[in-house]
Design a protein around this motif. Structure first.
Motif, PDB file in Angstrom:
ATOM      1  N   THR A   1       0.819  -1.203   0.000  1.00 38.17           N
ATOM      2  CA  THR A   1       0.000   0.000   0.000  1.00 38.17           C
ATOM      3  C   THR A   1       0.859   1.262   0.000  1.00 38.17           C
ATOM      4  OG1 THR A   1      -1.666   1.245   1.277  1.00 38.17           O
ATOM      5  CG2 THR A   1      -0.153  -0.111   2.533  1.00 38.17           C
ATOM      6  N   HIS A   2       0.243   2.359  -0.482  1.00 38.52           N
ATOM      7  CA  HIS A   2       0.876   3.673  -0.388  1.00 38.52           C
ATOM      8  C   HIS A   2       0.445   4.425   0.867  1.00 38.52           C
ATOM      9  CE1 HIS A   2       1.114   2.890  -4.784  1.00 38.52           C
ATOM     10  NE2 HIS A   2       2.257   3.561  -4.691  1.00 38.52           N
ATOM     11  N   SER A   3      -0.453   3.846   1.662  1.00 33.80           N
ATOM     12  CA  SER A   3      -0.957   4.526   2.856  1.00 33.80           C
ATOM     13  C   SER A   3      -0.096   4.171   4.060  1.00 33.80           C
ATOM     14  CB  SER A   3      -2.411   4.135   3.133  1.00 33.80           C
ATOM     15  OG  SER A   3      -2.858   4.712   4.344  1.00 33.80           O
ATOM     16  N   GLU A   4       0.720   5.121   4.493  1.00 32.96           N
ATOM     17  CA  GLU A   4       1.573   4.857   5.650  1.00 32.96           C
ATOM     18  C   GLU A   4       0.736   4.701   6.911  1.00 32.96           C
ATOM     19  OE1 GLU A   4       5.765   6.393   7.632  1.00 32.96           O
ATOM     20  OE2 GLU A   4       4.774   7.600   6.080  1.00 32.96           O
TER      21      GLU A   4
ATOM     22  N   LYS B   1      -1.282  -0.536  -5.287  1.00 27.48           N
ATOM     23  CA  LYS B   1      -0.521  -1.755  -5.032  1.00 27.48           C
ATOM     24  C   LYS B   1      -1.501  -2.886  -4.726  1.00 27.48           C
ATOM     25  CE  LYS B   1       3.695   0.539  -3.316  1.00 27.48           C
ATOM     26  NZ  LYS B   1       4.719   0.561  -2.235  1.00 27.48           N
TER      27      LYS B   1
ATOM     28  N   GLU C   1      -5.411   0.985   0.644  1.00 35.80           N
ATOM     29  CA  GLU C   1      -4.606   1.998  -0.028  1.00 35.80           C
ATOM     30  C   GLU C   1      -4.845   3.384   0.561  1.00 35.80           C
ATOM     31  OE1 GLU C   1      -2.323   2.905  -1.797  1.00 35.80           O
ATOM     32  OE2 GLU C   1      -1.677   1.291  -3.118  1.00 35.80           O
ATOM     33  N   THR C   2      -4.057   4.349   0.075  1.00 33.85           N
ATOM     34  CA  THR C   2      -4.254   5.735   0.470  1.00 33.85           C
ATOM     35  C   THR C   2      -5.582   6.241  -0.107  1.00 33.85           C
ATOM     36  OG1 THR C   2      -3.126   7.863   0.654  1.00 33.85           O
ATOM     37  CG2 THR C   2      -3.040   6.783  -1.505  1.00 33.85           C
TER      38      THR C   2
END
Length: 344
Positions: free
Chosen positions: A231-234, A318, A324-325
């Protein structure tokens, strides 16, 4: 307060995942909703304890059944369940055998393992049969991720309505990055298939009571966010990674050679038997997914008989589209809600 109303209030409070306040929201408001989830279990036909969760609003318009991916517990789907309940759905979520709080299948509880891939699908059938009276003639939809998609499709193709199991209750299915082909890099699939079968056979011969991890894998270890493949979501990555620290019993690491052999064969079988899936399927495909293969997903959709089946590319995503974000996830999740809404 009705669960739908509570879910709506919690959802209205949710900050953007890029806002530092998201982490506090997940620990407080989201947890307040999650406390209303009912936790239960059943014993499978072969004696395994299978855990699951239920969200049951007083006046649900329909049901959504969630089938998580490999290594996942249903508790990872709190935010997804929140959105579904806020939209008026009842939700049921399962911990597949060998992961979450369900019975582990090797002496090392962190190994991803299964005896036969179809065992997952038969658990799924037993679970749904046990929930049958809960559905109360309401529509039932499927939401499945990764391995959970392969399990659900195997259930539809080979188990539902067979072997004394009831017919499928599903009207529609939404699949997030379904495992219809495994990315076996750095080995090409043509090499990985016989290699894992050979390693599994050698393992059975040399050490039948101790399963070997697939090459390059091992016990659970958290990847730094900067190199994660999910994922792009931290914020969401930190949130679900923290679960494994807080609840070490749910940790699952790499797969055994036997699991890889079973998983590769099962994914190929799902694509081969696509014509047996007679309900509409919405397949969400991330264009940055390096966990599962895209081409078998396209072939699967192309061979589905229902004309409303569709492949939805998710730009920038992803593997874990539902984690995801916001800029990527929210439109994808809305597509799923709209897809169910049309038939609810």
């Amino acid at each position: 307060m009705d669960l739908c109303q509570l879910a709506g209030e919690v959802l209205a409070e949710r900050p953007a995942d890029t806002d530092p306040a998201w982490s506090q929201w997940s620990l407080t408001s989201l947890t307040r909703f999650y406390r209303h989830i009912e936790h239960a279990e059943f014993i499978s036909r072969d004696g395994k304890e299978i855990h699951y969760g239920l969200c049951r609003p007083n006046e649900a318009r329909a049901w959504v059944i969630i089938s998580p991916g490999r290594v996942e517990s249903y508790i990872k789907y709190q935010e997804v369940a929140l959105e579904l309940v806020a939209a008026g759905y009842a939700v049921a979520m399962i911990d597949h055998r060998g992961q979450g709080h369900s019975t582990r299948l090797t002496p090392n509880p962190q190994q991803g393992h299964v005896g036969r891939f179809i065992d997952y699908a038969e658990d799924f059938a037993e679970w749904l049969d046990g929930l049958h009276t809960q559905f109360e003639n309401k529509k039932v939809f499927l939401l499945a991720h990764s391995m959970g998609g392969a399990i659900a499709m195997t259930y539809l193709q080979q188990v539902a309505g067979r072997k004394n199991y009831q017919p499928s209750p599903f009207s529609k299915a939404a699949l997030s990055a379904p495992m219809l082909g495994i990315n076996t890099a750095p080995w090409p699939l043509w090499l990985a298939k016989p290699m894992t079968r050979s390693l599994a056979a050698l393992n059975q011969f040399l050490s039948p009571k101790r399963y070997w991890y697939a090459p390059g894998t091992g016990d659970y270890a958290t990847e730094p966010f900067a190199i994660n493949r999910l994922t792009h979501s931290e914020a969401r990555y930190d949130w679900f990674s923290q679960m494994y620290t807080d609840l070490p019993a749910i940790k699952v690491g790499g797969p055994t050679n036997h699991w890889v052999a079973e998983g590769v064969a099962a994914a190929e079988e799902v694509v081969r038997l696509a014509s047996r899936v007679d309900i509409p399927v919405l397949l969400l495909q991330g264009d940055q997914d390096i966990i599962v293969a895209a081409e078998p997903q396209r072939r699967f959709i192309d061979h589905l008989p229902h004309p409303e089946s569709n492949l939805l590319p998710v730009a920038g995503a992803k593997h874990e589209i539902l984690m995801e974000t916001d800029a990527i996830r929210n439109p994808a999740m809305q597509s799923v809600l709209d897809y169910f809404q049309d038939d609810a």
